[in-house]
Structure formats: C-alpha cells, structure tokens
Design a protein around this motif. Structure first.
Motif, PDB file in Angstrom:
ATOM      1  N   ASP A 178       0.925  -1.144  -0.061  1.00 18.15           N
ATOM      2  CA  ASP A 178       0.039   0.141   0.129  1.00 18.15           C
ATOM      3  C   ASP A 178       0.799   1.218   0.246  1.00 18.15           C
ATOM      4  OD1 ASP A 178      -2.080   1.958   0.138  1.00 18.15           O
ATOM      5  OD2 ASP A 178      -2.772   0.840   2.150  1.00 18.15           O
ATOM      6  N   ASP A 179       0.333   2.009  -0.677  1.00 14.42           N
ATOM      7  CA  ASP A 179       0.922   3.369  -0.284  1.00 14.42           C
ATOM      8  C   ASP A 179       2.540   3.366  -0.810  1.00 14.42           C
ATOM      9  OD1 ASP A 179      -1.663   4.680   0.496  1.00 14.42           O
ATOM     10  OD2 ASP A 179      -0.292   4.169   3.161  1.00 14.42           O
ATOM     11  N   PHE A 180       2.032   2.857  -1.951  1.00 10.82           N
ATOM     12  CA  PHE A 180       4.211   2.558  -2.697  1.00 10.82           C
ATOM     13  C   PHE A 180       4.450   3.857  -2.823  1.00 10.82           C
ATOM     14  CE2 PHE A 180       7.304   1.560  -5.810  1.00 10.82           C
ATOM     15  CZ  PHE A 180       8.017   0.333  -5.602  1.00 10.82           C
ATOM     16  N   GLY A 181       5.804   4.094  -2.116  1.00 10.01           N
ATOM     17  CA  GLY A 181       6.192   5.319  -3.052  1.00 10.01           C
ATOM     18  C   GLY A 181       6.073   6.518  -1.654  1.00 10.01           C
ATOM     19  N   THR A 182       5.468   6.060  -0.857  1.00  5.97           N
ATOM     20  CA  THR A 182       5.929   7.396   0.046  1.00  5.97           C
ATOM     21  C   THR A 182       6.637   6.733   1.638  1.00  5.97           C
ATOM     22  OG1 THR A 182       3.938   6.126   1.185  1.00  5.97           O
ATOM     23  CG2 THR A 182       3.598   7.884  -0.183  1.00  5.97           C
ATOM     24  N   ASP A 201       0.512   5.049  -4.324  1.00  9.09           N
ATOM     25  CA  ASP A 201       0.259   6.249  -3.222  1.00  9.09           C
ATOM     26  C   ASP A 201      -0.373   7.161  -4.120  1.00  9.09           C
ATOM     27  OD1 ASP A 201      -0.471   6.567  -0.140  1.00  9.09           O
ATOM     28  OD2 ASP A 201       0.787   8.648  -1.648  1.00  9.09           O
ATOM     29  N   ARG A 202      -1.487   8.023  -3.719  1.00 11.22           N
ATOM     30  CA  ARG A 202      -2.627   8.846  -4.410  1.00 11.22           C
ATOM     31  C   ARG A 202      -1.378  10.362  -4.737  1.00 11.22           C
ATOM     32  NH1 ARG A 202      -6.286   8.628  -0.252  1.00 11.22           N
ATOM     33  NH2 ARG A 202      -6.364  10.859   1.437  1.00 11.22           N
ATOM     34  N   SER A 203      -0.416  10.365  -3.938  1.00 17.58           N
ATOM     35  CA  SER A 203       0.058  11.376  -3.512  1.00 17.58           C
ATOM     36  C   SER A 203       0.929  11.395  -4.894  1.00 17.58           C
ATOM     37  CB  SER A 203       0.829  11.761  -2.776  1.00 17.58           C
ATOM     38  OG  SER A 203       2.253  10.761  -2.685  1.00 17.58           O
ATOM     39  N   PHE A 204       1.139  10.606  -6.203  1.00 15.74           N
ATOM     40  CA  PHE A 204       2.180  10.492  -7.433  1.00 15.74           C
ATOM     41  C   PHE A 204       1.573  10.544  -8.165  1.00 15.74           C
ATOM     42  CE2 PHE A 204       4.510   8.061  -4.598  1.00 15.74           C
ATOM     43  CZ  PHE A 204       5.894   9.337  -4.742  1.00 15.74           C
ATOM     44  N   VAL A 205      -0.267  10.292  -7.750  1.00 16.06           N
ATOM     45  CA  VAL A 205      -1.511  10.699  -9.065  1.00 16.06           C
ATOM     46  C   VAL A 205      -1.801  11.507  -9.183  1.00 16.06           C
ATOM     47  CG1 VAL A 205      -3.607   9.542  -9.318  1.00 16.06           C
ATOM     48  CG2 VAL A 205      -1.441   7.987  -8.814  1.00 16.06           C
ATOM     49  N   ARG A 206      -2.257  12.127  -7.920  1.00 11.39           N
ATOM     50  CA  ARG A 206      -2.622  13.894  -8.069  1.00 11.39           C
ATOM     51  C   ARG A 206      -2.629  14.643  -9.277  1.00 11.39           C
ATOM     52  NH1 ARG A 206      -1.923  15.437  -2.554  1.00 11.39           N
ATOM     53  NH2 ARG A 206       0.549  16.297  -3.392  1.00 11.39           N
ATOM     54  N   ASP A 207      -1.778  14.659  -9.256  1.00  6.70           N
ATOM     55  CA  ASP A 207      -0.605  15.781 -10.145  1.00  6.70           C
ATOM     56  C   ASP A 207      -0.278  15.191 -11.104  1.00  6.70           C
ATOM     57  OD1 ASP A 207      -0.972  18.000  -8.413  1.00  6.70           O
ATOM     58  OD2 ASP A 207       0.349  17.741  -7.545  1.00  6.70           O
TER      59      ASP A 207
END
Ligand code: C2E
Ligand code: CA
Ligand code: CA
Ligand code: CA
Length: 277
Positions: A178-182, A201-207
């Motif tokens: 889960d949360d891969f990359g964070t 992780d959604r922090s990478f997907v967002r932008d």
C-alpha cells in the motif's frame, strides 16, 4: 455528508490530541466499540483499466459512534496503533471482510477479491498466518479472494515480516504493498518480499497531468513493477485525465472517486449484480 463528516472528525482529532483525558476516553470507548459492534466496513471498488469492470474491493473501517456519528479512520487508527488496539480492530475487520465477501458469493454474485489493510502491529504477532488461515476456515472464503495490504514501517524487523509474508502467500492470499513510494524503503519490499501487487500512492497520482516528474515517476513504477511481474493499481484517481494517463502507461487497475468512493456493502451488492453490468 461524507466530506463534512470528515472535516468534523479532523477537528475532533485535533482536540483529542490536545487532551490526554480525551485520548483516554476515546481509547476506552474504542475498546467498548468492539464489543458493541460499532465498527462498520465500507468498500471501495477497484476497476480494471482495460475492461472497466469492477475486479475487487478494498475494505475500509469506519466507527459509527453513538454520539459523534461516523468517525473516519484517520481520526482513530493512529490512536489504535499507539495503544495496540489496532490488533483487535484488525481482527474484526479481517473476519468481517471475509464473511461479507463469502456472503456475496453465496448470493450468486461474481466472485472478486476483498483487500484488507493490515497494520504492521499485526505482523508482530507470530501467528498472523495461522490467524488468517483460521478466519478463512471459519468464513469459508477461498484464500484467492483475500488480498492483504501492507504498508512499510521503519520499525519493522525485515526478516520476521518476510517470513510472515511467505507464510501468508503459501496460504494462497494475495499481498499488496500500500501507499507505494511514500516510505523510505519501498524498494526493499520489491526485493525481499513475494508481493503480487503494488498500489501507487495517491500523492503521485494527484498531479500526474501537471507535474512532469510525477508523471515520469508513475510511468517508471508501472514499467518496473511489470518487469518484476507485479501488478499495479493506482489510488486516488479523481479525473478522466488521470485515468487516461494510467491507461496509456499500462497500469492494470485503478481505485478512486472518479469511479466510486467507498460505499456500503449493499451498494457493492448492487454494483456486482448482473442487472447492473
Ligand atoms: P488507504 O489504505 O490508503 O485507503 C485509501 C483512502 O483514500 C481511503 O480513506 C479512501 O476513502 C480514500 N480515497 C479513495 N479514493 C480517493 C480519491 O479519489 N481521492 C481522495 N482524496 N481520497 C480517496 P479512508 O477510508 O478515510 O482511510 C484512510 C486510511 O485509514 C487508509 O488509507 C488506511 O491506511 C487506514 N485504514 C482504513 N481502514 C483500515 C483498517 O481496517 N485497518 C487499518 N490498519 N487501517 C485502515
Ligand atoms: Ca489501503
Ligand atoms: Ca493507500
Ligand atoms: Ca492492462
């Protein structure tokens, strides 16, 4: 309802953390909440990017508090982790998710795996695989319809976790990171553990569409995972543009508000029923 509920909970959580009395109260209430069946599971659909079919669901816990209403996990999981109560809550979540998934199958709905979030605390116990095996026996769910999501933790004992994961894969359950990359050691997971899937992780997907380096990172994660025979699911997909990007880069699955927020088990039943497809 959902969004305002979430904000209310954030305010609660801030004031709780300011007062140790309130924290103690919450901890006590959390303990009773297990006995009083105040926890509920919502499920967020996961979609295959090629066929746009629902191919899985993630179980996400909520606390239906008698006075405060629905409390989201961000407001009680950290305290549950700290106090160790996450183990009891996690046991309940695991069994309930398996029971529900078997009930969907028994109702004749197309079988799909359910993903369950595990806390690293649950790995500290030596008997995690035994416990999972007992829950599968008790609920009658086939191991291939259970997926376990793990997040990295700096305090974990890599050798122990790796033996645990191996024992779990021998049962036939799926393992997702889960949360891969964070985290600090995402690559250790790929190298040391037999994992089936990673969740970007959604922090990478967002932008992904505005920030060229996020786009490069996501494309590289997908390509690398596929070279290692690991499936990829993107989290937090909210727009059609993000979905198109992911599809273009051969991401396997997606999960996010663009298709559906987490919903009740009844809603999943409707989404799975043939009349809906
Ligand atoms: P997570 O495992 O990364 O779960 C995804 C979270 O992102 C969920 O929040 C989900 O509602 C939210 N989300 C899904 N799609 C979107 C989107 O498109 N945009 C945005 N902004 N958010 C989206 P939720 O349900 O509040 O859960 C928060 C976290 O609490 C989870 O993050 C997970 O770490 C933890 N959690 C939830 N249930 C459990 C559980 O049963 N056990 C454990 N140990 N942790 C849990
Ligand atoms: Ca998760
Ligand atoms: Ca996640
Ligand atoms: Ca594909």
């Amino acid at each position: 309802v959902k969004e305002s509920g979430k904000n209310d909970c954030l305010l609660y959580s801030e004031s709780w953390s300011n007062s140790s009395l309130e924290r103690l109260t919450l901890q006590h209430e959390m303990y009773r909440a297990i006995q009083r069946s105040e926890f509920i599971l919502h499920y967020q659909p996961q979609y295959d990017l090629d066929s746009c079919r629902m191919v899985g669901v993630e179980a996400l816990v909520r606390w239906n508090h008698p006075l405060k209403g629905i409390i989201f996990p961000g407001s009680f999981i950290p305290l549950a982790e700290e106090s160790g109560m996450i183990v009891q809550i996690g046991d309940w979540v695991l069994e309930e998710a398996c029971r529900q998934n078997k009930a969907w199958q028994d109702a004749g709905l197309p079988p799909i795996p359910v993903s369950v979030n595990l806390s690293i605390r649950q790995f500290v116990q030596n008997d995690l695989a035994t416990k999972v095996s007992a829950v599968l026996d008790k609920t009658g769910l086939d191991a291939k319809y259970l997926d376990l999501e793990i997040t990295e933790s700096m305090t974990m004992d890599v050798g122990h976790v790796s033996r645990c994961i191996l024992a779990l894969t021998e049962l036939g359950v799926g393992i997702s990171v889960d949360d891969f990359g964070t985290g600090y050691s995402s690559f250790h997971y790929l190298k040391n553990f037999p994992i089936d899937r990673l969740k970007i992780d959604r922090s990478f997907v967002r932008d992904i569409q505005q920030d060229p380096s996020d786009a490069e990172i996501v494309a590289a994660i997908i390509a690398m995972a596929h070279n290692l025979n690991i499936q990829v699911i993107a989290e937090g997909v909210e727009t059609e543009g993000q979905m198109e990007f992911l599809r273009k880069h051969n991401c396997d699955e997606m999960q996010g508000y663009y298709w559906s927020p987490p919903v009740s088990s009844d809603n999943i039943e409707q989404l799975l029923s043939p009349s809906h497809i």
